[in-house]
Design a protein around this motif. Structure first.
Motif, PDB file in Angstrom:
ATOM      1  N   UNK A 113      38.035  15.863  45.167  1.00 14.52           N
ATOM      2  CA  UNK A 113      38.415  17.051  45.933  1.00 14.52           C
ATOM      3  C   UNK A 113      38.810  16.619  47.343  1.00 14.52           C
ATOM      4  N   UNK A 114      39.931  17.136  47.821  1.00 20.40           N
ATOM      5  CA  UNK A 114      40.383  16.864  49.183  1.00 20.40           C
ATOM      6  C   UNK A 114      39.831  17.932  50.117  1.00 20.40           C
ATOM      7  N   UNK A 115      39.420  17.508  51.321  1.00 19.74           N
ATOM      8  CA  UNK A 115      38.865  18.413  52.324  1.00 19.74           C
ATOM      9  C   UNK A 115      39.788  18.409  53.536  1.00 19.74           C
ATOM     10  N   UNK A 116      40.284  19.568  53.906  1.00 23.21           N
ATOM     11  CA  UNK A 116      41.093  19.699  55.119  1.00 23.21           C
ATOM     12  C   UNK A 116      40.264  20.507  56.117  1.00 23.21           C
ATOM     13  N   UNK A 117      39.769  19.826  57.152  1.00 26.34           N
ATOM     14  CA  UNK A 117      38.910  20.473  58.136  1.00 26.34           C
ATOM     15  C   UNK A 117      39.732  21.254  59.146  1.00 26.34           C
ATOM     16  N   UNK A 118      39.390  22.537  59.315  1.00 27.23           N
ATOM     17  CA  UNK A 118      39.966  23.348  60.385  1.00 27.23           C
ATOM     18  C   UNK A 118      39.159  23.109  61.657  1.00 27.23           C
ATOM     19  N   UNK A 146      34.600  21.734  62.480  1.00 22.56           N
ATOM     20  CA  UNK A 146      33.414  21.193  61.805  1.00 22.56           C
ATOM     21  C   UNK A 146      32.803  22.151  60.788  1.00 22.56           C
ATOM     22  N   UNK A 147      32.931  23.461  61.021  1.00 24.25           N
ATOM     23  CA  UNK A 147      32.258  24.449  60.178  1.00 24.25           C
ATOM     24  C   UNK A 147      33.192  25.227  59.248  1.00 24.25           C
ATOM     25  N   UNK A 148      34.481  24.934  59.255  1.00 22.20           N
ATOM     26  CA  UNK A 148      35.440  25.643  58.402  1.00 22.20           C
ATOM     27  C   UNK A 148      36.422  24.639  57.824  1.00 22.20           C
ATOM     28  N   UNK A 149      36.632  24.728  56.517  1.00 21.89           N
ATOM     29  CA  UNK A 149      37.523  23.776  55.875  1.00 21.89           C
ATOM     30  C   UNK A 149      38.082  24.363  54.591  1.00 21.89           C
ATOM     31  N   UNK A 150      39.087  23.673  54.045  1.00 20.39           N
ATOM     32  CA  UNK A 150      39.718  24.097  52.792  1.00 20.39           C
ATOM     33  C   UNK A 150      39.555  22.982  51.772  1.00 20.39           C
ATOM     34  N   UNK A 151      39.081  23.340  50.584  1.00 21.44           N
ATOM     35  CA  UNK A 151      38.924  22.396  49.484  1.00 21.44           C
ATOM     36  C   UNK A 151      40.056  22.586  48.482  1.00 21.44           C
ATOM     37  N   UNK A 152      40.722  21.500  48.105  1.00 21.65           N
ATOM     38  CA  UNK A 152      41.713  21.530  47.026  1.00 21.65           C
ATOM     39  C   UNK A 152      41.420  20.378  46.082  1.00 21.65           C
ATOM     40  N   UNK A 153      41.654  20.619  44.815  1.00 24.96           N
ATOM     41  CA  UNK A 153      41.431  19.579  43.823  1.00 24.96           C
ATOM     42  C   UNK A 153      42.533  18.549  43.920  1.00 24.96           C
ATOM     43  N   UNK A 154      42.156  17.282  43.966  1.00 21.12           N
ATOM     44  CA  UNK A 154      43.118  16.201  44.054  1.00 21.12           C
ATOM     45  C   UNK A 154      43.872  16.107  42.731  1.00 21.12           C
ATOM     46  N   UNK A 155      45.190  16.096  42.814  1.00 20.65           N
ATOM     47  CA  UNK A 155      46.032  16.082  41.616  1.00 20.65           C
ATOM     48  C   UNK A 155      45.846  14.809  40.790  1.00 20.65           C
ATOM     49  N   UNK A 156      45.264  13.762  41.362  1.00 20.25           N
ATOM     50  CA  UNK A 156      45.020  12.516  40.629  1.00 20.25           C
ATOM     51  C   UNK A 156      43.728  12.553  39.815  1.00 20.25           C
ATOM     52  N   UNK A 157      42.957  13.636  39.935  1.00 21.41           N
ATOM     53  CA  UNK A 157      41.732  13.766  39.137  1.00 21.41           C
ATOM     54  C   UNK A 157      42.103  13.847  37.661  1.00 21.41           C
ATOM     55  N   UNK A 158      41.347  13.163  36.845  1.00 26.85           N
ATOM     56  CA  UNK A 158      41.641  13.091  35.412  1.00 26.85           C
ATOM     57  C   UNK A 158      41.371  14.402  34.682  1.00 26.85           C
ATOM     58  N   UNK A 159      40.403  15.148  35.152  1.00 27.23           N
ATOM     59  CA  UNK A 159      39.958  16.307  34.385  1.00 27.23           C
ATOM     60  C   UNK A 159      40.240  17.636  35.084  1.00 27.23           C
ATOM     61  N   UNK A 160      41.437  17.776  35.662  1.00 25.96           N
ATOM     62  CA  UNK A 160      41.782  19.067  36.267  1.00 25.96           C
ATOM     63  C   UNK A 160      42.034  20.086  35.172  1.00 25.96           C
TER      64      UNK A 160
END
Length: 133
Positions: free
Chosen positions: A64-69, A71-85
């Motif tokens: 999972x990729x984390x994009x921090x806005x 320290x206390x707020x961020x966006x999680x997206x599943x990494x497209x290279x993960x085998x089991x999306x």
């Protein structure tokens, strides 16, 4: 009486010296997302350099990729290279990810609210992240 008073002061002094965790303390390390009413299983999470690896109870890993806005707020997206999306992970990514807001930190536990939102859906996922290391 004097011994009791001294002992009480020492205990208070030691407990007040304990360092309180902040949002920044949850950016790197090993964590546990405990099972709850929304998640039937627990996940072990390892965070480093803006990514997290989620390990479920069966041993399956998801990146999972984390994009921090901040320290206390961020966006999680599943990494497209993960085998089991799965279809849900792809849907979450297409919706812009999971927006996470830290609500409070007590001891070693961070309580958060995660939101998935698009034109037709708004889904809130409360949860906890427990710092292990």
């Amino acid at each position: 009486m004097k011994k009791i008073l001294v002992s009480a002061l020492l205990i208070c002094g030691f407990s007040s010296c304990a360092q309180e965790l902040t949002c920044a303390d949850f950016k790197t390390g090993e964590f546990l997302i405990p099972a709850d009413s929304l998640n039937a299983q627990s996940f072990k999470v390892t965070r480093k350099d803006g990514q997290q690896i989620e390990l479920d109870e069966k041993g399956d890993e998801t990146l999972v990729d984390i994009k921090y806005k901040d320290d206390c707020n961020y966006i999680l997206t599943y990494n497209e290279n993960s085998k089991n999306l799965d279809e849900l992970a792809r849907y979450i990514n297409a919706s812009g990810g999971i927006r996470v807001e830290v609500l409070k930190i007590e001891g070693d536990t961070l309580t958060y609210s995660g939101v998935i939102e698009n034109d037709s859906l708004r889904y809130e996922m409360p949860g906890k992240l427990v710092k292990l290391k």
